[in-house]
Design a protein around this motif. Structure first.
Motif, mmCIF file in Angstrom:
data_model
loop_
_atom_site.group_PDB
_atom_site.id
_atom_site.type_symbol
_atom_site.label_atom_id
_atom_site.label_comp_id
_atom_site.label_asym_id
_atom_site.label_seq_id
_atom_site.Cartn_x
_atom_site.Cartn_y
_atom_site.Cartn_z
ATOM 1 N N TYR A 173 41.711 36.665 46.233
ATOM 2 C CA TYR A 173 41.809 35.585 45.232
ATOM 3 C C TYR A 173 42.772 36.049 44.141
ATOM 4 N N ILE A 183 39.304 28.767 46.977
ATOM 5 C CA ILE A 183 39.199 28.951 45.517
ATOM 6 C C ILE A 183 40.227 28.102 44.759
ATOM 7 N N TRP A 208 35.167 39.135 48.518
ATOM 8 C CA TRP A 208 36.382 38.777 47.772
ATOM 9 C C TRP A 208 36.994 39.975 47.052
ATOM 10 N N ILE A 244 30.522 30.548 44.463
ATOM 11 C CA ILE A 244 31.897 30.480 43.942
ATOM 12 C C ILE A 244 32.157 29.104 43.318
ATOM 13 N N LEU A 289 36.394 35.343 38.243
ATOM 14 C CA LEU A 289 37.365 34.275 38.506
ATOM 15 C C LEU A 289 38.029 33.738 37.235
#
Ligand code: NAD
Ligand code: TYD
Length: 323
Positions: A173, A183, A208, A244, A289
């Motif tokens: 990611y 994502i 991830w 996620i 993230l």
């Protein structure tokens, strides 16, 4: 100057790898061979005099032989067709680029006596694991045409008479990832208040890793890896897809009601997990993230362009009936 060929350098991981390599290796001159498919994006390319972009197909022997003419000490092969859902609709491009393309590069590398050839593979070649983690010795059990084409390329590479090192990494990611992938699709849909499409029950697990950690691991393998060997690269962040999607909603302060469960991907692998002890390398970034979400928020022009045209048609076919 060390002459290095990187393929697929207009894509997600390839462009990050080139940027990291230019920073870390002031003596490298990097030739970037990329065919600019729907996944390749000139906006990802670095502007640096030590980076030379050549538009071309890795499966075209005439092109590849011409590119190899001045010789390379190192080849890093990242060019590939990479999206599982597309491979389920038609495998031909995957076999051509991932298998024939890898063979074509290897044939040229052999002829020009390249000192090291890094073949970038994936954890998907091991298939779904209910428990435990795949080691480099685990059987190859690809369950979709993308994974099968990558597994085939690995075997072709190991038997080509070239000093090949294979890396198999978990899901990446980070910035610049194509919006077809889970994502970025969720982030950009959420920004537009559109549904976040989660396949099946949302409990499939992927491990991830941030793309910059993956690129650092590739660089580590180039320096410390042994030709003929395979190295797993793991993020150590096994997460269910639904987790996620929820995190993305939370970071963007969007309601979780945007999350929509849609028809599952056929043959959807339940869980990927790797044992990466052999490499003895650990990623630096904890899973987060926030930075990636911020990048997409700040680079709307980048993803709006990618999300228009061909992608709109693809998205309609993929999700039109399901959302
Ligand atoms: P991507 O789809 O973002 O980029 C692929 C690049 O390859 C594009 O720039 C495209 O134009 C180029 N390309 C495709 N066909 C070509 C051809 N015939 N000739 C020349 N160039 C061509 O892919 P990515 O996510 O950056 O993945 C890069 C590599 O890393 C792939 O080999 C993939 O299997 C592997 N990998 C990816 C992940 C992940 O999570 N994304 C994880 C592990 C391994
Ligand atoms: P993806 O990003 O396509 O990577 P891969 O299939 O190579 O792991 O998908 C990651 C996970 O997210 C995978 O379990 C499939 C799932 N997924 C969804 O739930 N919805 C989607 O719209 C997409 C594209 C993927």
């Amino acid at each position: 100057m060390t002459r290095v060929l990187v393929t697929g350098g207009a894509g997600f991981i390839g462009s990050h790898f080139i940027k990291l390599a230019l920073r870390r290796h002031p003596d490298w001159h990097i030739v970037n061979l990329d065919n600019l498919t729907y996944a390749g994006n000139p906006a990802n390319l670095p502007t640096d005099p030590r980076h030379e972009f050549i538009k071309g197909d890795i499966a075209d022997a005439a092109t590849v032989n011409r590119v190899f003419e001045p010789g390379f000490e190192l080849v890093v092969n990242l060019a590939a067709e990479t999206h599982v859902d597309r491979s389920l609709r038609g495998a031909a491009d995957f076999i051509r680029t991932d298998v024939l393309g890898t063979h074509t590069l290897l044939a040229a590398a052999r002829q020009h006596q390249v000192a090291k050839f890094i073949q970038i593979s994936t954890d998907e070649v091991y298939g779904s694991l209910q428990t435990g983690r795949a080691t480099e010795e685990s059987p190859l059990r690809p369950a979709n045409p993308y994974a099968a084409s990558k597994a085939a390329a690995d075997l072709v590479a190991l038997t080509a008479g070239v000093p090949v090192i294979i890396t198999r990494c978990t899901n990446n990611y980070g910035p610049n990832q194509h919006v077809e992938k889970f994502i970025p699709l969720c982030i950009t849909n959420a920004l537009d208040n559109q549904p976040l499409p989660v396949y099946g029950d949302g409990r499939n697990i992927r491990d991830w890793i941030h793309v910059e950690d993956h690129c650092a691991a590739i660089d580590h393998v180039i320096e410390h890896g042994t030709p003929g060997e395979i190295y797993n690269i793991a993020g150590g962040n096994e997460l269910e897809n639904i987790t996620i999607a929820r995190q993305i909603c939370r970071i963007l302060a969007k309601p979780e009601s945007l999350i929509k469960f849609v028809t599952d991907r056929p043959g959807h692998d339940r869980r990927y997990a790797l044992n990466a002890d052999k490499l003895g390398w650990k990623p630096q970034r904890p899973f987060d993230l926030t930075g990636t979400v911020e990048w997409y928020r700040a680079n709307e022009a980048w993803w709006r362009k990618v999300k228009s045209g061909e992608f709109r048609q693809y998205y309609q076919q993929q999700y039109g009936q399901r959302l």
